[in-house]
Write a protein that holds these residues in place. Structure first.
Motif, PDB file in Angstrom:
ATOM      1  N   ARG A   7      42.186  38.859  42.246  1.00 24.09           N
ATOM      2  CA  ARG A   7      41.164  38.402  42.698  1.00 24.09           C
ATOM      3  C   ARG A   7      41.571  37.905  44.454  1.00 24.09           C
ATOM      4  O   ARG A   7      40.118  37.830  45.123  1.00 24.09           O
ATOM      5  CB  ARG A   7      39.857  38.225  41.869  1.00 24.09           C
ATOM      6  N   ASP A   8      42.416  37.101  44.107  1.00 24.31           N
ATOM      7  CA  ASP A   8      41.644  36.346  45.597  1.00 24.31           C
ATOM      8  C   ASP A   8      43.067  36.676  46.377  1.00 24.31           C
ATOM      9  O   ASP A   8      42.807  35.796  47.710  1.00 24.31           O
ATOM     10  CB  ASP A   8      43.177  34.435  44.725  1.00 24.31           C
ATOM     11  N   GLY A  14      47.743  38.941  55.024  1.00 23.60           N
ATOM     12  CA  GLY A  14      48.191  37.884  54.951  1.00 23.60           C
ATOM     13  C   GLY A  14      49.036  36.831  54.056  1.00 23.60           C
ATOM     14  O   GLY A  14      49.802  36.237  53.898  1.00 23.60           O
ATOM     15  N   GLU A  15      47.925  36.650  52.943  1.00 23.42           N
ATOM     16  CA  GLU A  15      47.677  36.003  51.427  1.00 23.42           C
ATOM     17  C   GLU A  15      48.648  37.250  50.718  1.00 23.42           C
ATOM     18  O   GLU A  15      49.198  37.754  51.055  1.00 23.42           O
ATOM     19  CB  GLU A  15      46.897  36.068  50.494  1.00 23.42           C
ATOM     20  N   GLU A  49      51.156  41.152  48.140  1.00 26.03           N
ATOM     21  CA  GLU A  49      51.235  40.455  48.945  1.00 26.03           C
ATOM     22  C   GLU A  49      49.463  41.665  49.640  1.00 26.03           C
ATOM     23  O   GLU A  49      49.813  42.476  49.135  1.00 26.03           O
ATOM     24  CB  GLU A  49      51.505  40.681  50.292  1.00 26.03           C
ATOM     25  N   SER A  50      48.673  41.168  50.426  1.00 25.54           N
ATOM     26  CA  SER A  50      47.771  41.654  50.851  1.00 25.54           C
ATOM     27  C   SER A  50      47.733  41.954  52.277  1.00 25.54           C
ATOM     28  O   SER A  50      47.897  41.567  53.442  1.00 25.54           O
ATOM     29  CB  SER A  50      45.932  40.332  50.592  1.00 25.54           C
ATOM     30  N   VAL A  51      47.256  42.746  52.098  1.00 29.65           N
ATOM     31  CA  VAL A  51      47.179  44.431  53.781  1.00 29.65           C
ATOM     32  C   VAL A  51      46.148  44.499  53.402  1.00 29.65           C
ATOM     33  O   VAL A  51      44.855  44.647  52.476  1.00 29.65           O
ATOM     34  CB  VAL A  51      48.322  45.339  53.844  1.00 29.65           C
ATOM     35  N   LEU A  56      50.271  45.177  48.375  1.00 26.72           N
ATOM     36  CA  LEU A  56      51.603  45.786  48.354  1.00 26.72           C
ATOM     37  C   LEU A  56      52.191  45.364  47.076  1.00 26.72           C
ATOM     38  O   LEU A  56      52.245  43.784  47.408  1.00 26.72           O
ATOM     39  CB  LEU A  56      51.894  45.699  49.160  1.00 26.72           C
ATOM     40  N   VAL A  57      52.436  45.866  46.549  1.00 26.03           N
ATOM     41  CA  VAL A  57      53.272  45.327  45.098  1.00 26.03           C
ATOM     42  C   VAL A  57      54.742  45.551  45.470  1.00 26.03           C
ATOM     43  O   VAL A  57      55.194  46.555  45.686  1.00 26.03           O
ATOM     44  CB  VAL A  57      52.556  45.640  43.717  1.00 26.03           C
ATOM     45  N   SER A  58      55.363  44.243  45.208  1.00 23.44           N
ATOM     46  CA  SER A  58      56.990  44.625  44.797  1.00 23.44           C
ATOM     47  C   SER A  58      57.607  43.968  43.767  1.00 23.44           C
ATOM     48  O   SER A  58      56.990  42.556  43.565  1.00 23.44           O
ATOM     49  CB  SER A  58      57.960  44.271  46.100  1.00 23.44           C
ATOM     50  N   ALA A  59      57.999  44.596  42.996  1.00 24.93           N
ATOM     51  CA  ALA A  59      58.765  44.142  41.313  1.00 24.93           C
ATOM     52  C   ALA A  59      59.727  44.243  42.046  1.00 24.93           C
ATOM     53  O   ALA A  59      60.784  45.348  42.182  1.00 24.93           O
ATOM     54  CB  ALA A  59      58.038  44.497  40.251  1.00 24.93           C
TER      55      ALA A  59
END
Ligand SMILES: [Zn+2]
Length: 178
Positions: A7-8, A14-15, A49-51, A56-59
């Motif tokens: 949500r945030d 950039g967040e 990461e918000s793009v 974008l999810v890295s794990a």
């Protein structure tokens, strides 16, 4: 289902958020000799990461695989790691693309895919497992296994050299595993 709340992050390129998660597998991942069974714990370091297009999810994933050795047929467990990266789009354009649902992303499908793809097809309990004797069905000792490899005397000298190399490698491996 393993979801992350974003949500945030939605609509705020950039967040970025980093989270540590412990997830329990709802059912077995994988269906060959090596699996991560149902109920096994997975430690995840997740980066969200918000793009512009979405999240974008890295794990990085650490867990334990349960396997049967392809040579000696013994069951064993071993630490297992895998990484994956996936874009969850606001407006997925292709069927195989993942989407952001409301303010959540469902990480279970890409997590499962990454684990299943990375599990070994032919797991071995240890790199130098000698396997079973084809005649007796008993576990071979390392010497017998080495002899059966060195058939041609012309290669014997070379095999000796290789055996020395292997010993060195094993020493390094032993050191690492401590
Ligand atoms: Zn083995």
């Amino acid at each position: 289902m393993y979801e992350e709340n974003v949500r945030d992050l939605v609509g705020r390129p950039g967040e970025m958020r980093e989270r540590e998660r412990t997830v329990t597998t709802p059912e077995a991942f994988g269906e060959s000799l090596a699996v991560v069974p149902a109920g096994e714990q997975m430690q995840l370091d997740v980066r969200l990461e918000s793009v512009h297009e979405g999240i974008l999810v890295s794990a990085h994933v650490e867990t334990t695989m349960h396997a049967q050795c392809g040579r000696c047929l013994e069951d064993f467990t071993s630490a297992f790691e895998v990484e994956f990266q996936e874009l969850f789009a606001y407006t997925p354009t292709e069927a195989e693309e993942y989407g952001v649902h409301g303010d959540h992303v469902n990480l279970e499908p890409p997590l499962r895919d990454a684990v299943v793809l990375a599990l070994p097809f032919q797991p071995v309990c240890r790199p130098d497992c000698p396997g079973l004797d084809p005649e007796t069905g008993e576990l071979r000792d390392a010497e017998a296994a080495a002899e059966s490899v060195a058939v041609d005397p012309r290669w014997a000298a070379l095999a000796g050299l290789l055996a020395e190399d292997e010993k060195d490698l094993n020493r390094v491996t032993d050191f690492d595993s401590k």
